[in-house]
Structure formats: structure tokens, C-alpha cells
Design an enzyme around this catalytic site. Structure first.
Site, short mmCIF file in Angstrom:
data_model
loop_
_atom_site.label_atom_id
_atom_site.label_comp_id
_atom_site.label_asym_id
_atom_site.label_seq_id
_atom_site.Cartn_x
_atom_site.Cartn_y
_atom_site.Cartn_z
N HIS A 153 4.07 -12.81 -22.23
CA HIS A 153 5.27 -11.97 -22.34
C HIS A 153 4.93 -10.48 -22.32
O HIS A 153 5.67 -9.68 -22.86
CB HIS A 153 6.09 -12.29 -23.59
CG HIS A 153 6.31 -13.75 -23.82
ND1 HIS A 153 7.40 -14.44 -23.33
CD2 HIS A 153 5.54 -14.67 -24.46
CE1 HIS A 153 7.31 -15.71 -23.67
NE2 HIS A 153 6.18 -15.89 -24.35
N SER A 274 1.61 15.15 -8.71
CA SER A 274 2.86 15.88 -8.64
C SER A 274 2.57 17.32 -9.03
O SER A 274 1.85 17.58 -10.00
CB SER A 274 3.86 15.26 -9.61
OG SER A 274 4.86 16.20 -9.96
N LYS A 280 0.35 13.68 -13.92
CA LYS A 280 0.55 12.38 -13.26
C LYS A 280 -0.59 12.01 -12.32
O LYS A 280 -1.20 12.86 -11.70
CB LYS A 280 1.88 12.40 -12.47
CG LYS A 280 3.06 12.19 -13.39
CD LYS A 280 4.34 12.51 -12.70
CE LYS A 280 4.65 11.48 -11.64
NZ LYS A 280 5.53 10.43 -12.15
N GLU A 287 1.31 0.35 -5.76
CA GLU A 287 2.76 0.10 -5.69
C GLU A 287 3.15 -0.40 -4.30
O GLU A 287 4.01 -1.28 -4.15
CB GLU A 287 3.53 1.39 -6.02
CG GLU A 287 3.40 1.78 -7.48
CD GLU A 287 3.90 3.19 -7.76
OE1 GLU A 287 4.61 3.37 -8.75
OE2 GLU A 287 3.60 4.12 -6.99
N GLN A 319 11.79 -15.86 21.50
CA GLN A 319 11.16 -14.57 21.75
C GLN A 319 11.19 -13.72 20.48
O GLN A 319 10.39 -12.81 20.31
CB GLN A 319 11.87 -13.85 22.89
CG GLN A 319 11.27 -12.52 23.26
CD GLN A 319 11.77 -12.04 24.62
OE1 GLN A 319 11.32 -12.52 25.64
NE2 GLN A 319 12.71 -11.12 24.60
N1 ARG Z 1 8.89 -13.48 26.56
C1 ARG Z 1 9.21 -14.84 26.41
C2 ARG Z 1 9.01 -15.25 24.94
O1 ARG Z 1 8.42 -14.56 24.23
C3 ARG Z 1 8.35 -15.66 27.28
C4 ARG Z 1 8.96 -17.00 27.66
C5 ARG Z 1 10.05 -16.84 28.60
N2 ARG Z 1 10.48 -18.09 29.13
C6 ARG Z 1 11.66 -18.25 29.69
N3 ARG Z 1 11.97 -19.43 30.10
N4 ARG Z 1 12.51 -17.25 29.81
O2 ARG Z 1 9.48 -16.28 24.50
#
Ligand code: ARG
Length: 485
Positions: A153, A274, A280, A287, A319
Site C-alpha cells: 500500500h 526549472s 527541482k 515519466e 493495411q
Molecule cells: N499495401 C497493402 C497492405 O499493406 C498491400 C496489399 C494490397 N493488396 C491488395 N489486394 N490491394 O495491406
């Protein structure tokens, strides 16, 4: 005409939302490695001519050279790293470049590149965690005999040593490294050859590419290979747990550096100050290590949310897998490096007598001197009382009335509050305390040795650290207890 605007504006927004080269150019090395392995396999299987393969491999070397000297044109019009490399390859070697993409799709290409990147990131994290463990081990060894209060604690509880306290983190970081290693072994299968989703009719050799890229085997299911990102999620989970541990250590350093605790201090170049409050010494780096946890845990949530509910197989949603992973591992990388440097530079002074904790076993013994369960504590108490008169207000005098330690150095600046003083005090006790003391110390020493063995066995490269675990009551002899009424 609105029709003109209709046809051009969606194209712009389409490019804006679709483009990923700004993020995935970090995969260039993995993309080249995958392409080289794929190209060699195609030639060996007779899918493409050796002459074309040679031209492609030469072109990929040229691409690599351009990337390394910063002249490679990363272009948004080519969307992502895969198409940028291929477009440039075509500019450099012409017609044979098109054959590289035989029996491959960007879907298995990106799954491969990203997997290779995450695998490296896990390996790097393991190496950094081991370096951090090693730093903590040396420090713990150095402070094997230095007392500090243990807390529950955040209230002073029972005495421990600083070495014992630091070894708790060595254990945590060891498990963290284990989690990255587990994730790595599960992810170490090659998705290459899955192509768009259903594999390829060409006579490819997936075992050959898998072996060349350091994988244990090809993945079993092509739909799974192109569409899961669980390897990334698992490593983010490992990163999140590690970040949680780092934040606890960072928090302790922040607290220890307050003047109220005064347990630790850092050199100027690892703190900020500071101008209007010159007293300080801000532990900003600690942090920020504590705060990086937010990004890292946030990344796990972000990618889990992207992946949730996606139908098989690939969708462009995926993606969005890279930004959280890059962000999390960048943050983890910084945090691990920073905390290791902080740890190596901390100057500790946890042995201030004002902080001495109470050995509850000894207190029990004072309360019930006849209780059988207090036998061991009784021996310890006898050791203390034989040698010293102990006062409630934390001074300790020897029988001649000379103060040997006290909680008010301002009033009785007999000795400082340093680790060196504690060592002196410990020696003084050892000479005065007789057989009981020696017995207890022997037991503790054996436990230390046992634990050091295990730690050594577990952790390659961390050998030669003699330590230091499981000795919570190594030090009770040195702690003031209330005098008998
Ligand atoms: N830049 C795309 C990704 O990161 C690559 C794959 C794209 N494939 C597709 N069928 N459009 O996922």
C-alpha cells in the site's frame, strides 16, 4: 460541370485514403529479402529463365543501393512499398522485372514482409530485455546487502534489501522476454506462396523460400496465411505487458527521486530542471517511460479493433495493421533503452534510517514472548537486545549509551545515512551478535546461492551475477523495534 468534379475528386480522395508508402517504406529491407528468395525459387523451379532471375537480382541490388544512399524515389503514385520497388525495378532493368511477380500477390507479399519485420522486432525486444535484466542484476548484486523498506500500500512494511527489490523486476522482464520468444516461435511460418488467397498453379517450392527466409516451415493454409495478423497482435500483447512492467519500475524511480523519499537520484544529463524552481530535478525520462505504456497498450486495442469481424481472406483494412505496430515497437524500443540507461545511472540511498521498517516477527515476539511460533523471532530479538538498547524513536545505542544509528541525523549527526554506514553497522552487529546471527545468515546465503543458480540456468548471457532472491528477512537484525514495556 459536376460530372468533371465527380470523376476527379473521388480519385484524389481515393489516393489519399489508399496510399501507404509513408508508413510501409519501413518494410523495404524485408520486401527485398522476400523478392530475392521468391526470384531464386522461381528460377530453380524453371518458372522463369535464369537470365531473367539474374537481371532481377541485379536490379534489386541497385534498388537497395539507392535506398541506402537516400536516392530512391519513394512515390505516392505507386501506393505502397511493394509497388514502389517493382516500379523502380522496371525503370532500372526493363522487361524482365515483370516476371518477379509470377506466382505472387501483394497479399502474400505484405503478409511476408510484415511478419519478417515483427519477427525482428520481437528479437530486438528480447535482446533489450536481456540487457535490462543484466543491468538490474549487476545493480542488485551491488546492493545485495543494502537495506530498504519493503512496501505494501506504499506504506513501509517489512525490511528487504534493494537487491531483493530489484530482482523482482529481473523476474518480470525474464517472463516478458519469454512471451516475445513464444510469439516468435508461433509466427515463424512463411505465408509466401499463398498468393492472393488460394495459392498458385505454378510449380513453386514453398519450402525453399521458407528455409531461405529463416522460417521453420510454410504456413499450412493459404487463406489464413494472407489474412491473419495474430502474430502482430500477440507481439503487441507481449509489448503491452512489458510496458506495464516498465511503467511500474519507472513509477518507482519517479517516487524514489522525490525529496520526500530521497532513495535515488540521477545525474544532470538524465533529468530536467526549472529556472524558477532551482531545487527541482525532474525525472522526465522515467515519466515518459511510464507514459509510453499508453501508446503501446493503445496499439493493441487499435489493431484488435481493425481485425475484429473481417471476413476471410484479405481486406484492405489490414493495411491499417502497420501504424500501431510500428508505433508500439518504436515506443517500446525507446522505453527499454531509456530505462536501462536510467537504471545504470541511478545513485541509490535507500538506507536512510528514517525508513527502517519493522520486522513483524520480532514485534510479535515482543507482544507474546512465550509463544512457540515466535521461537525463531525470539532468537533474532535476543541477538538485537543482547547487543543494543533499542528505543522507540529509532535511535539505537550500544550498552555504553553511544548512539550508533539514529533517525534524526539533523539532531544526532553521528553517522550519515549512506549504504556505507549500513555496511559499517552490519559489521558491527555481526561482531557482537554471536551464534544465532551466524545461523540465520548461513540460511540466507544458501537461499541466495540456490536462486542465483536458477537465474543463471534460465538466462544465457546473464551468468556471473551472484544473486540474490528470496531473502526478505536477511536484515531484520538491523531494524529497530519497540523496547519491551
Ligand atoms: N499495401 C497493402 C497492405 O499493406 C498491400 C496489399 C494490397 N493488396 C491488395 N489486394 N490491394 O495491406
Amino acid at each position: 460541370m459536376w460530372g468533371g468534379r465527380f470523376s476527379s475528386r473521388p480519385a484524389e480522395i481515393m489516393q489519399a485514403i489508399n496510399v501507404s508508402i509513408g508508413v510501409d517504406q519501413r518494410l523495404w529491407a524485408q520486401d527485398l529479402a522476400g523478392s530475392r528468395a521468391h526470384c531464386r525459387m522461381l528460377a530453380k523451379q524453371g518458372v522463369i529463365q535464369q537470365a531473367d532471375a539474374d537481371a532481377i537480382l541485379g536490379g534489386l541490388d541497385a534498388v537497395e543501393a539507392e535506398i541506402l544512399d537516400g536516392t530512391f524515389p519513394f512515390r505516392e503514385q505507386f501506393e505502397d512499398i511493394h509497388m514502389n520497388v517493382e516500379a523502380r525495378l522496371n525503370e532500372l532493368i526493363g522487361e524482365p522485372s515483370g516476371r518477379l511477380h509470377t506466382a505472387r500477390s501483394r497479399n502474400d507479399q505484405v503478409a511476408l514482409d510484415f511478419r519478417l519485420w515483427v519477427r525482428d522486432a520481437c528479437d530486438r525486444s528480447v535482446a533489450q530485455l536481456k540487457a535490462l535484466q543484466s543491468a538490474l542484476l549487476s545493480r542488485a548484486e551491488q546492493h545485495a546487502g543494502d537495506l530498504m523498506p519493503g512496501f505494501t500500500h506504499l506504506q513501509t512494511a517489512q525490511p528487504v534489501t534493494l537487491g531483493h527489490h530489484l530482482m523482482a523486476y529481473v523476474e518480470m522482464f525474464g517472463r516478458d522476454a519469454g512471451r516475445f520468444a513464444d510469439a516468435r516461435s508461433r509466427m515463424n511460418e512463411s505465408p509466401l506462396g499463398a498468393a492472393a488467397l488460394a495459392g498458385s498453379p505454378f510449380p513453386i517450392d514453398r519450402h525453399m523460400t521458407a528455409a531461405e527466409l529463416g522460417f521453420d516451415r510454410p504456413m499450412a493454409n493459404s487463406l489464413d496465411a494472407v489474412s491473419d495478423r495474430d502474430f502482430a497482435l500477440e507481439s503487441l500483447a507481449a509489448a503491452s505487458i512489458t510496458a506495464g512492467h516498465l511503467s511500474r519500475l519507472a513509477e518507482e524511480i519517479v517516487v524514489w527521486m522525490t525529496p520526500m523519499f530521497g532513495f535515488a537520484t540521477l545525474p544532470d544529463d538524465l533529468t530536467t530542471g526549472s529556472s524558477i524552481m532551482p531545487q527541482k530535478r525532474n525525472p522526465d525520462a522515467a515519466e515518459l517511460v511510464r507514459a509510453k505504456t499508453g501508446r503501446i497498450m493503445g496499439s493493441l486495442v487499435a489493431l484488435s479493433t481493425v481485425m475484429k469481424g473481417l471476413p476471410l481472406a484479405y481486406s484492405k483494412d489490414m493495411q491499417e495493421d502497420k501504424p500501431p505496430v510500428f508505433e508500439a515497437f518504436d515506443a517500446l524500443d525507446l522505453a527499454l533503452n531509456a530505462i536501462e540507461i536510467i537504471d545504470r545511472n541511478l545513485y541509490e540511498r535507500t538506507c536512510d534510517v528514517r525508513w527502517w521498517a519493522t520486522d513483524s516477527a520480532v514485534v510479535d515476539c515482543v507482544a507474546q514472548p512465550d509463544a512457540a511460533k515466535a521461537d525463531h523471532a525470539g532468537r533474532r530479538l535476543k541477538v538485537i537486545l543482547d547487543a543494543y538498547t533499542v528505543y522507540l524513536d529509532l535511535w539505537i545505542c550500544d550498552r555504553a549509551g553511544t548512539i550508533v544509528a539514529n533517525g534524526r541525523p539533523d539532531r544526532y549527526p553521528v553517522r550519515g545515512q549512506s549504504a556505507r554506514e549500513m555496511a559499517w553497522f552490519r559489521d558491527a552487529l555481526a561482531t557482537k551478535s554471536g551464534d544465532d546471527f551466524a545461523v540465520v545468515e548461513d540460511e540466507d546465503q544458501r537461499r541466495v546461492a540456490d536462486r542465483a543458480e536458477t537465474v543463471r540456468d534460465d538466462q544465457d548471457g546473464l551468468a556471473n551475477h551472484q544473486l540474490l532472491q528470496g531473502l526478505p528477512l536477511l536484515a531484520p537484525h538491523f531494524f529497530p523495534v519497540p523496547a519491551k514495556p
